[in-house]
Design a protein around this motif. Structure first.
Motif, PDB file in Angstrom:
ATOM      1  N   GLN A  15      32.375  35.317  38.879  1.00 41.94           N
ATOM      2  CA  GLN A  15      32.948  34.086  39.447  1.00 41.94           C
ATOM      3  C   GLN A  15      34.444  34.408  39.772  1.00 41.94           C
ATOM      4  O   GLN A  15      35.092  34.786  38.845  1.00 41.94           O
ATOM      5  N   ASN A  16      34.762  34.044  40.932  1.00 43.66           N
ATOM      6  CA  ASN A  16      36.084  34.263  41.247  1.00 43.66           C
ATOM      7  C   ASN A  16      36.770  35.629  40.876  1.00 43.66           C
ATOM      8  O   ASN A  16      38.156  35.441  40.260  1.00 43.66           O
ATOM      9  N   LEU A  17      36.159  36.603  40.962  1.00 45.44           N
ATOM     10  CA  LEU A  17      37.033  37.781  40.049  1.00 45.44           C
ATOM     11  C   LEU A  17      38.103  38.269  41.261  1.00 45.44           C
ATOM     12  O   LEU A  17      38.099  38.596  42.164  1.00 45.44           O
ATOM     13  N   ARG A  18      39.303  38.531  40.500  1.00 38.16           N
ATOM     14  CA  ARG A  18      40.517  38.951  41.178  1.00 38.16           C
ATOM     15  C   ARG A  18      41.186  40.118  40.490  1.00 38.16           C
ATOM     16  O   ARG A  18      41.197  39.925  39.272  1.00 38.16           O
ATOM     17  N   VAL A  19      41.402  41.231  41.018  1.00 35.99           N
ATOM     18  CA  VAL A  19      42.041  42.171  40.383  1.00 35.99           C
ATOM     19  C   VAL A  19      43.335  42.582  41.264  1.00 35.99           C
ATOM     20  O   VAL A  19      43.150  42.512  42.411  1.00 35.99           O
ATOM     21  N   ALA A  20      44.426  43.004  40.718  1.00 35.29           N
ATOM     22  CA  ALA A  20      45.632  43.434  41.359  1.00 35.29           C
ATOM     23  C   ALA A  20      46.296  44.632  40.538  1.00 35.29           C
ATOM     24  O   ALA A  20      46.138  44.758  39.422  1.00 35.29           O
ATOM     25  N   TYR A  21      46.630  45.826  41.502  1.00 38.05           N
ATOM     26  CA  TYR A  21      47.430  46.640  40.551  1.00 38.05           C
ATOM     27  C   TYR A  21      48.840  46.784  41.002  1.00 38.05           C
ATOM     28  O   TYR A  21      49.517  46.025  41.927  1.00 38.05           O
ATOM     29  N   ALA A  22      49.539  47.505  39.886  1.00 38.20           N
ATOM     30  CA  ALA A  22      50.906  47.175  40.168  1.00 38.20           C
ATOM     31  C   ALA A  22      51.469  48.497  41.225  1.00 38.20           C
ATOM     32  O   ALA A  22      50.777  49.561  41.311  1.00 38.20           O
ATOM     33  N   SER A  23      52.283  48.210  42.145  1.00 34.35           N
ATOM     34  CA  SER A  23      52.400  48.924  43.226  1.00 34.35           C
ATOM     35  C   SER A  23      53.793  49.754  42.726  1.00 34.35           C
ATOM     36  O   SER A  23      54.410  49.425  41.835  1.00 34.35           O
TER      37      SER A  23
END
Length: 341
Positions: A20-28
């Motif tokens: 459900q509404n999976l969001r992932v972000a990486y540190a740039s």
């Protein structure tokens, strides 16, 4: 069946896995956040094979490790829910995750030479997986490991059990990883590009093995690949990922025969067996998708595929299309469908 058996799973009407509404972000490197998954939603039922299709950089491998809550340290942002057997894996304790990974949920990576210990025989490597997740006796663990190897190697299992990784082919090493994944009777198997390093003949053998195991064990499989041809006659449904979003989904046979999103259509057209012009004139160059996948670290005001799309409209540069229903069990994220309503 004794302690060595691998039992089929009972069928259930409720989804085995619900994302459900999976969001992932990486540190740039510049100190900001680069989104890798932006609102992914899907379900997998018991005994179902779902294919995840997309180019490199689309978010496929991030999805695989996110489902098991195994993201690397630079994944500094994660939200949504991953409900497996009604437990949210994103909020599970380390002990709860340890009890599920490798037993109820298994993951196969694409490079077996990196996943297998070079100085241990194959039966020992499968036995070690069982020891990590059960309290069986040493004899029972070895029996269960041998049964798992027999499941994927048949009469050749005794020879393979005595072998070291360097004595086996790439396809045989990949089968050992599959035996490890099956050894503790998981309900869901996540296969991340499991045939990427194999030749076409061995690929077909591995795909046939996946079909047999699903039929025998009623195992659910999430099969991740960049090659649509591998999903033909394997997957029940396909989710197409682009720039971290699902941009088309539906029954596999329908998507492969009649893709609706411009990206899916272009991806299929670039394959040799999918191009009628190339079949009639083998010397002709295959059509390629123009441009490059988007830089997700840069904000976008419109559709991420717009710079590469041959069907773009003015609205595509200013707004991002939602996932729209385009028929029974099918959906696509493209303004051409909203314009037709």
């Amino acid at each position: 069946m004794g302690t060595g058996g691998i039992l089929p799973h009972a069928r259930s009407m409720a989804p085995l896995l619900e994302v459900q509404n999976l969001r992932v972000a990486y540190a740039s490197a510049r100190g900001g956040l680069t989104p890798a998954l932006t609102g992914v939603n899907f379900e997998i039922s018991a005994g179902e094979i779902v294919g995840i299709l997309g180019e490199s950089g689309s978010g496929k491998s991030t999805l695989a490790v996110a489902l098991l809550n195994l993201l690397p340290p630079n994944a500094v942002s994660q939200s949504g829910a991953v409900l497996f057997e009604n437990k949210d894996l994103l909020r599970a304790t380390p002990r709860e995750l340890q009890s599920l990974r490798g037993s109820r949920l298994s993951l196969i990576f694409q490079e077996p030479s990196l996943a297998l210990h070079p100085t241990l025989r194959m039966q020992q490597q499968v036995t070690d997986v069982i020891a990590a997740h059960t309290s069986l006796s040493r004899e029972a663990r070895r029996e269960k490991a041998m049964y798992a190897l027999e499941k994927v190697f048949g009469p050749d299992a005794p020879r393979v059990a005595r072998s070291y990784p360097h004595e086996l082919s790439g396809g045989q090493r990949q089968r050992v990883l599959l035996a490890q994944a099956l050894a503790c009777n998981p309900a869901l198997l996540i296969a991340d590009e499991p045939t990427a390093s194999l030749d076409p003949t061995t690929q077909r053998e591995i795909l046939q093995l996946f079909r047999q195991i699903r039929a025998q064990l009623n195992l659910s499989i999430l099969f991740i690949t960049h090659n649509p041809l591998l999903l033909d006659a394997l997957a029940d449904r396909i989710l197409v990922l682009y720039a971290g979003r699902v941009i088309e989904s539906g029954p596999a046979a329908q998507i492969l025969a009649s893709p609706q999103h411009p990206y899916t259509a272009a991806l299929l057209q670039s394959l040799p067996s999918a191009s009628a012009a190339t079949r009639t004139n083998p010397a002709r160059h295959l059509p390629a998708i123009p441009g490059e996948p988007p830089d997700l670290s840069q904000p976008a005001s419109g559709c991420r595929f717009e710079p590469r799309c041959s069907f773009k409209m003015p609205v595509c540069t200013t707004a991002e299309p939602g996932l729209l229903s385009i028929g029974q069990s099918r959906s696509a994220s493209c303004f051409k469908f909203s314009a037709a309503r």
